[in-house]
Design a protein around this motif. Sequence first.
Motif, PDB file in Angstrom:
ATOM      1  N   LYS A  36      -8.850  -1.532  -9.557  1.00 39.69           N
ATOM      2  CA  LYS A  36      -9.195  -0.602  -9.618  1.00 39.69           C
ATOM      3  C   LYS A  36      -9.059   0.755  -8.458  1.00 39.69           C
ATOM      4  O   LYS A  36      -9.136   0.467  -7.290  1.00 39.69           O
ATOM      5  N   GLU A  63     -16.142  -8.112  -3.988  1.00 39.69           N
ATOM      6  CA  GLU A  63     -16.180  -8.017  -4.792  1.00 39.69           C
ATOM      7  C   GLU A  63     -17.259  -7.815  -5.960  1.00 39.69           C
ATOM      8  O   GLU A  63     -18.076  -6.781  -7.012  1.00 39.69           O
ATOM      9  N   GLU A  64     -18.294  -8.714  -5.832  1.00 45.11           N
ATOM     10  CA  GLU A  64     -20.237  -9.086  -5.996  1.00 45.11           C
ATOM     11  C   GLU A  64     -20.168  -8.047  -5.895  1.00 45.11           C
ATOM     12  O   GLU A  64     -21.722  -7.251  -6.658  1.00 45.11           O
ATOM     13  N   TYR A  66     -19.788  -5.013  -3.747  1.00 48.74           N
ATOM     14  CA  TYR A  66     -20.020  -3.252  -4.993  1.00 48.74           C
ATOM     15  C   TYR A  66     -20.418  -3.359  -5.709  1.00 48.74           C
ATOM     16  O   TYR A  66     -21.060  -2.466  -6.649  1.00 48.74           O
ATOM     17  N   ASP A  67     -20.339  -3.967  -6.749  1.00 52.55           N
ATOM     18  CA  ASP A  67     -20.638  -4.257  -8.119  1.00 52.55           C
ATOM     19  C   ASP A  67     -21.957  -4.148  -8.163  1.00 52.55           C
ATOM     20  O   ASP A  67     -22.353  -3.261  -9.347  1.00 52.55           O
ATOM     21  N   VAL A  70     -22.926  -0.142  -6.607  1.00 53.01           N
ATOM     22  CA  VAL A  70     -22.957   0.654  -7.829  1.00 53.01           C
ATOM     23  C   VAL A  70     -24.085   0.319  -8.794  1.00 53.01           C
ATOM     24  O   VAL A  70     -24.318   1.231  -9.240  1.00 53.01           O
ATOM     25  N   LYS A  71     -24.516  -0.572  -9.078  1.00 46.85           N
ATOM     26  CA  LYS A  71     -25.252  -1.024  -9.924  1.00 46.85           C
ATOM     27  C   LYS A  71     -26.698  -0.679 -10.077  1.00 46.85           C
ATOM     28  O   LYS A  71     -27.477  -0.065 -10.418  1.00 46.85           O
ATOM     29  N   ARG A  88     -13.518  -2.245  -2.668  1.00 45.41           N
ATOM     30  CA  ARG A  88     -14.170  -2.707  -2.259  1.00 45.41           C
ATOM     31  C   ARG A  88     -12.878  -4.007  -2.559  1.00 45.41           C
ATOM     32  O   ARG A  88     -11.846  -3.441  -2.377  1.00 45.41           O
TER      33      ARG A  88
END
Length: 135
Positions: A36, A63-64, A66-67, A70-71, A88
Amino acid sequence: MFEDRDGQFVDCVWLERAKDVATEIGPRAYKDCDFKPHDVLLCINVNSNPIQSIEGKVDILTEEAYDAAVKATKDSGGGGGFVRETFRCRRALVARGKKKHASGGNVVPVLFEPGRGFRPKDPPAKGKAGRKKKK
């Protein structure tokens, strides 16, 4: 951190942007990794750098995390942006064979240990353990 007659130094482990290692890991491996835009790879090379050469901070998240970040920024009306550069880290680039640098390396998953940071996930054991004996 350590100091010598030339000044203060710090040992650094490098992170590379995924797009910057595309030629080192090959086009097929690069495509298989589904990188990504904000992905970085942990490299296992370590070298010493003058503290004065460090320009600023970035955030490196799992990863978790970062996501989730963002959310959370999108949910609060922030459009998914971050205060400073944020990346990430999902994978590491480890050297093949006995090379001392990551060029031509393999891409492996990383583990994150709170208080210690990111490290390459141990590869599966190789050897005779999983082989059946011929009769």
